[in-house]
Design a protein around this motif. Sequence first.
Motif, PDB file in Angstrom:
ATOM      1  N   ASP A  82       0.802  -1.221   0.000  1.00 27.68           N
ATOM      2  CA  ASP A  82       0.000   0.000   0.000  1.00 27.68           C
ATOM      3  C   ASP A  82       0.836   1.272   0.000  1.00 27.68           C
ATOM      4  O   ASP A  82       0.308   2.365   0.199  1.00 27.68           O
ATOM      5  CB  ASP A  82      -0.978   0.046   1.186  1.00 27.68           C
ATOM      6  N   PRO A  88       2.661   4.400  -1.644  1.00 25.75           N
ATOM      7  CA  PRO A  88       2.396   5.125  -2.899  1.00 25.75           C
ATOM      8  C   PRO A  88       3.552   4.979  -3.872  1.00 25.75           C
ATOM      9  O   PRO A  88       4.712   4.816  -3.473  1.00 25.75           O
ATOM     10  CB  PRO A  88       2.235   6.571  -2.445  1.00 25.75           C
ATOM     11  N   ASP A 132       4.331   8.421  -8.982  1.00 24.89           N
ATOM     12  CA  ASP A 132       3.297   9.172  -9.707  1.00 24.89           C
ATOM     13  C   ASP A 132       2.060   9.452  -8.868  1.00 24.89           C
ATOM     14  O   ASP A 132       1.200  10.234  -9.286  1.00 24.89           O
ATOM     15  CB  ASP A 132       2.895   8.414 -10.972  1.00 24.89           C
ATOM     16  N   ASP A 133       1.937   8.812  -7.695  1.00 22.51           N
ATOM     17  CA  ASP A 133       0.804   9.090  -6.810  1.00 22.51           C
ATOM     18  C   ASP A 133       0.986  10.390  -6.039  1.00 22.51           C
ATOM     19  O   ASP A 133       0.032  10.895  -5.437  1.00 22.51           O
ATOM     20  CB  ASP A 133       0.621   7.946  -5.799  1.00 22.51           C
ATOM     21  N   ARG A 151       2.418  14.453  -5.665  1.00 25.31           N
ATOM     22  CA  ARG A 151       2.427  15.662  -6.497  1.00 25.31           C
ATOM     23  C   ARG A 151       3.781  16.344  -6.461  1.00 25.31           C
ATOM     24  O   ARG A 151       4.265  16.744  -5.389  1.00 25.31           O
ATOM     25  CB  ARG A 151       1.337  16.632  -6.022  1.00 25.31           C
ATOM     26  N   SER A 191      -7.613  12.276  -5.440  1.00 23.14           N
ATOM     27  CA  SER A 191      -6.436  11.758  -6.134  1.00 23.14           C
ATOM     28  C   SER A 191      -5.440  12.887  -6.381  1.00 23.14           C
ATOM     29  O   SER A 191      -5.814  13.995  -6.764  1.00 23.14           O
ATOM     30  CB  SER A 191      -6.848  11.139  -7.473  1.00 23.14           C
ATOM     31  N   GLY A 192      -4.168  12.613  -6.146  1.00 24.75           N
ATOM     32  CA  GLY A 192      -3.135  13.616  -6.310  1.00 24.75           C
ATOM     33  C   GLY A 192      -2.914  14.476  -5.088  1.00 24.75           C
ATOM     34  O   GLY A 192      -1.989  15.293  -5.064  1.00 24.75           O
ATOM     35  N   CYS A 211      -2.647  14.791  -0.623  1.00 25.12           N
ATOM     36  CA  CYS A 211      -2.101  14.050   0.511  1.00 25.12           C
ATOM     37  C   CYS A 211      -2.710  14.586   1.795  1.00 25.12           C
ATOM     38  O   CYS A 211      -2.823  15.799   1.985  1.00 25.12           O
ATOM     39  CB  CYS A 211      -0.580  14.181   0.547  1.00 25.12           C
ATOM     40  N   ARG A 236      -1.394   4.494   0.116  1.00 27.45           N
ATOM     41  CA  ARG A 236      -2.177   4.903  -1.056  1.00 27.45           C
ATOM     42  C   ARG A 236      -3.580   4.342  -0.931  1.00 27.45           C
ATOM     43  O   ARG A 236      -3.776   3.136  -0.757  1.00 27.45           O
ATOM     44  CB  ARG A 236      -1.495   4.378  -2.322  1.00 27.45           C
ATOM     45  N   GLY A 291      -6.431   9.670  -2.882  1.00 24.92           N
ATOM     46  CA  GLY A 291      -5.066  10.141  -2.733  1.00 24.92           C
ATOM     47  C   GLY A 291      -4.261   9.317  -1.753  1.00 24.92           C
ATOM     48  O   GLY A 291      -4.420   8.099  -1.649  1.00 24.92           O
ATOM     49  N   VAL A 292      -3.423  10.005  -1.004  1.00 28.01           N
ATOM     50  CA  VAL A 292      -2.470   9.371  -0.088  1.00 28.01           C
ATOM     51  C   VAL A 292      -2.694   9.915   1.311  1.00 28.01           C
ATOM     52  O   VAL A 292      -3.002  11.100   1.491  1.00 28.01           O
ATOM     53  CB  VAL A 292      -1.020   9.654  -0.552  1.00 28.01           C
TER      54      VAL A 292
END
Length: 372
Positions: free
Chosen positions: A26, A28, A31-32, A34, A231-232, A234, A281, A286-287
Amino acid sequence: MAKRGNRRRASRQQKITLPAIDALHDLPAFDDLRLDEAQQAAFDAFLASAENASEMALGFVVRLDRGFPLVVTARNAFRAEHSVNFAKQDAEKDEGLLPAVGDCVAVRRAPGHDMGVIERVLPRRTSFERWRGRSRGERQVLAANVDTVLVVQPLGAGDLLLGRVARSLVLARDCGLEPVVVLTKADRADDAELEQALARVRRLVGEGVRVIVTSSATGAGVEEVRASVASGSCAIILGESGAGKSTLLNALLGHEALATGEVREKDDAGRHTTVSRVMVRLPGAGVIVDVPGLRSLPLVGHERGLAKAFPEIAGAALECRFNDCTHTHEPGCAVLDHYGRGEFSEERLRCYLALAAEMRESARTLDPDIVL
């Protein structure tokens, strides 16, 4: 003596057992996370003057185990150590900063080596910090380059810690982050308790802060939490041990990825089940950064965050007759006047006054040369 000290430190480091990378799930990918223009530009500038430039890569610190970073790059993931140059660099130029989880870094990995070397921490978009409790005003960076703070408080274990929620909001606002209050363990509260707790929290945080009620046992509210971490982006999840952070993260991940522990029924306190600072992730989102439960969140020099978290009270304070008004008994106090007209709740006023008084007292303990 120096050589003996070095041998002792090396011996202690050898005793630390780190989890194998292929056993970690799990995490990231590169690319996960920014990468912004400032970070790319700083890396390009560093690369232009770096030795062994062909060995350099952009990376993100996604895990810290007892201070040992795990870095992901566009190609792979590996453990890294800090360059000896960190001690020589100028902290005033945002160089020489030890990497925190979430940091974007310039990392060097020589051919045939399993481990990399972090050469530079690149500019942080944001930095979530807390005061370390010393007279010199040092701050501890809990996570870098985060966007949202998930403030977790459990239901069904007596009164909610509104003061804890309030100081978390102040920290989030002071660091330029978006707070979201997440009430966990809703299945343990009956309808009346839930309604009362939710009303108190909403009166405290005001209209500008999202409040989500969740139950990992039933799945209620879990998707709403996921939607708050786009997404993108944190987020960092913040709460004391036993608040249900790891259980909530497991529900978001869809499997038992993080250890959970028992809590005492009398006070809902629990043991630290998160011992590392780690990014995970989320599927379809997102994260999230998970950190060990924090027993205290002292506030020193966070007046900006206090004003952002309670703007209507801070605005009223500017109208008070006396500059050092404590907003408790003084004549000509505009804060009490606005409160009397019902412009903000008792919960907001009580927490504002308590945190403001705490910061005034804490400021007296600082070294007089410190500028916050």
